[in-house]
Design an enzyme around this catalytic site. Structure first.
Site, PDB file in Angstrom:
ATOM      1  N   SER A 114       0.847  -1.188   0.000  1.00 14.52           N
ATOM      2  CA  SER A 114       0.000   0.000   0.000  1.00 14.52           C
ATOM      3  C   SER A 114       0.879   1.233   0.000  1.00 14.52           C
ATOM      4  CB  SER A 114      -0.918  -0.018   1.218  1.00 14.52           C
ATOM      5  OG  SER A 114      -0.653   1.092   2.041  1.00 14.52           O
ATOM      6  N   LYS A 115       0.384   2.268  -0.642  1.00 14.96           N
ATOM      7  CA  LYS A 115       1.229   3.449  -0.812  1.00 14.96           C
ATOM      8  C   LYS A 115       1.489   4.165   0.511  1.00 14.96           C
ATOM      9  CE  LYS A 115      -2.472   6.443  -2.412  1.00 14.96           C
ATOM     10  NZ  LYS A 115      -3.090   6.948  -3.614  1.00 14.96           N
ATOM     11  N   ARG A 116       0.745   3.784   1.557  1.00 16.66           N
ATOM     12  CA  ARG A 116       1.031   4.386   2.849  1.00 16.66           C
ATOM     13  C   ARG A 116       2.367   3.864   3.398  1.00 16.66           C
ATOM     14  NH1 ARG A 116      -2.973   6.624   1.758  1.00 16.66           N
ATOM     15  NH2 ARG A 116      -5.069   5.785   1.607  1.00 16.66           N
TER      16      ARG A 116
END
Ligand code: GLU
Length: 499
Positions: free
Chosen positions: A252-254
């Protein structure tokens, strides 16, 4: 059998490495069997889909070296390949299901559905449409329609028994019908949902093998049923593992950059990134070189080698492979071309030079002033960020809010970026100048530089996100509680969230 596969991205955000992974596998499988590979745009979500995102997805897949035999840009005999242009087709098929009694009109309001869900949750039942509108007589339905009540079309789903989904890689997957919702097939505006459009298109486009992310397993029973209702042969299904972070959580881009454009901007070579993704689909055998061309990946591709556990998107491995590509994979001219294509394309260089011209006294000032345009992450520490009017807490809040707000921007342009930063300064009750300072440092490496928003636009959303994420981590990544609290500081933006 003539094998036909497809990748069917939804153009609702930046091109994702997961899309490239799925596309590559579908490409390799089709080409290994001498078949065709298609690209279809699934833009049934009219609110979140954009042409900008579609163009970026196509460009980035092309950049990686993938091509398709049929698609919105190249045409083909089964077009249009953009679902928003196929509404009339879906209407016909929905009508067919209604006529055969496999689907029904549902007039329930969203308030009633919300209340139903709350009650179901409270009593521990699975969330599922309760079938109220199935009890209406034909005259009642006609009356409601004449009165102009909005309705959706839902599919009928059995309540008892088990649906067996055959997966070519995983074998038989059993899912109880009672956990499957009576899916909305057509919304009240007459547009289809993903499930209907996807099944109709796969059939009409003569797709023989559907290879998609495992997040779709739970939808498979709906599709099995639709094929049965239509009396169509179902394509073979293969659910692909989701890519994982090194800690095994879903990529996930987080936590990690997930955008193809990030890897492009960081200076990974397309062949290396594609090769890396290929190894996550079919790892190299004992003693086999891991550096492979697309043609080699096609030749050795086998469904049986696709891992079932989550393959880890290990950037250290990608770095190693990319290094080999740079050193071993390119001759002098090839290397020159790669350098030029990466950051010295004439249009980009022109804009960068334009920003610098009013701010220098010697051309030799350019190196120091512009180095940040030609870097990935910047070598910063917490103290470099400090020294302005904002304390650590305010800077952390500003960065965290900016990450969320910038992600939600539909268009990555100066005006939108500027508006976000101004909104954040207002929300924090700080002077804009004071808020801008740490952003200058995080993005350009210095409190004074060429104009910030232009720089951010030119660097691209992915590099900006990465630099802001890095700066935030230097000061202390926010806890979940802080994140929730801070979100309340800023009025909800008009833009939709992209992930
Ligand atoms: N539009 C879906 C997605 O973006 C496609 C899923 C499928 O391949 O059926 O994930």
């Amino acid at each position: 059998m003539n094998v036909r596969t497809r990748v069917a991205p939804s153009p609702t955000g930046d091109p994702h490495v997961g899309t490239a992974y799925v596309a590559l596998i579908n490409y390799c499988f089709a080409k290994h069997h001498g078949g065709e590979f298609l690209l279809r745009i699934e833009d049934t979500d009219q609110v979140r889909s954009t042409r900008e995102s579609e163009a970026a997805i196509l460009d980035s897949l092309h950049w990686l070296g993938l091509s398709w035999d049929e698609g919105p840009d190249v045409g083909g005999p089964h077009g249009p390949y953009r679902q928003s242009e196929r509404s009339a087709i879906y209407q016909t098929y929905v009508q067919q299901l209604l006529d055969a009694g496999h689907a029904f009109k549902c007039f329930c309001t969203s308030e009633r559905l919300d209340a139903m869900r709350v009650a179901q949750r409270a009593s521990g039942q699975p969330s599922r449409y309760d079938g109220l509108c199935l009890t209406y007589s034909p005259s009642e339905i006609a009356w409601r329609e004449t009165a102009g009540e909005p309705f959706v079309v839902r599919m009928k789903v059995p309540s008892d028994g088990v649906c067996v989904v055959d997966d070519l890689r995983r074998g038989a997957i059993e899912i109880e019908w009672k956990s499957v919702d009576m899916q909305v097939l057509m919304k009240s505006d007459g547009l289809p949902t993903y499930h209907l459009a996807n099944v109709v298109d796969d059939h009409l486009m003569e797709i023989t093998h559907v290879m998609r992310g495992e997040e779709w397993v739970s939808s498979a029973p709906k599709h099995v049923l639709l094929y049965r209702y239509f009396g169509w042969e179902m394509p073979k299904l293969i659910h692909l593992p989701l890519l994982r972070n090194p800690d095994k959580s879903k990529l996930s881009k987080r936590k990690n950059p997930t955008g193809i454009l990030f890897y492009q901007a960081m200076g990974y070579l397309p062949g290396a990134l594609l090769n890396f993704l290929g190894l996550l689909a079919n790892s190299a055998g004992e003693g086999e070189d891991e550096m492979m061309t697309l043609a080699q990946m096609v030749e050795r591709f086998g469904v049986e080698h696709i891992p079932l556990g989550g393959p880890v998107f290990d950037v250290a491995k990608l770095d190693w492979l990319n290094g080999r590509y740079l050193r071993e994979g390119l001759d002098r001219d090839g290397f020159m071309a790669a350098v030029r294509a990466w950051a010295f394309a004439p249009e980009r260089l022109a804009r960068v030079a334009e920003l610098a011209q009013p701010r220098i006294e010697r051309l030799s000032d350019l190196g120091g002033l512009l180095a940040f345009f030609f870097s990935g992450r910047l070598p910063l520490n917490a103290d470099t960020l400090r020294g302005g009017k904002l304390d650590d807490l305010a800077m952390r809040q500003a960065f965290a809010l900016a990450l969320a707000e910038l992600d939600a921007l539909r268009e990555w342009r100066v005006a939108g970026i500027e508006a976000v930063l101004k909104r954040i300064a207002d929300a924090l009750g700080k002077k804009f100048r004071d808020v801008a300072r740490p952003f200058y440092i995080a993005i350009t490496g210095s409190p004074t530089s060429v104009p910030l928003y232009d720089s951010m636009e030119l660097l691209g959303r992915d590099i900006v996100r990465e630099r802001l994420r890095g700066a935030l981590e230097l000061l202390g990544a926010p806890s979940k509680r802080e994140q929730d609290e801070w979100k309340r500081l800023i009025p909800a933006s008009a833009e939709g969230v992209t992930e």
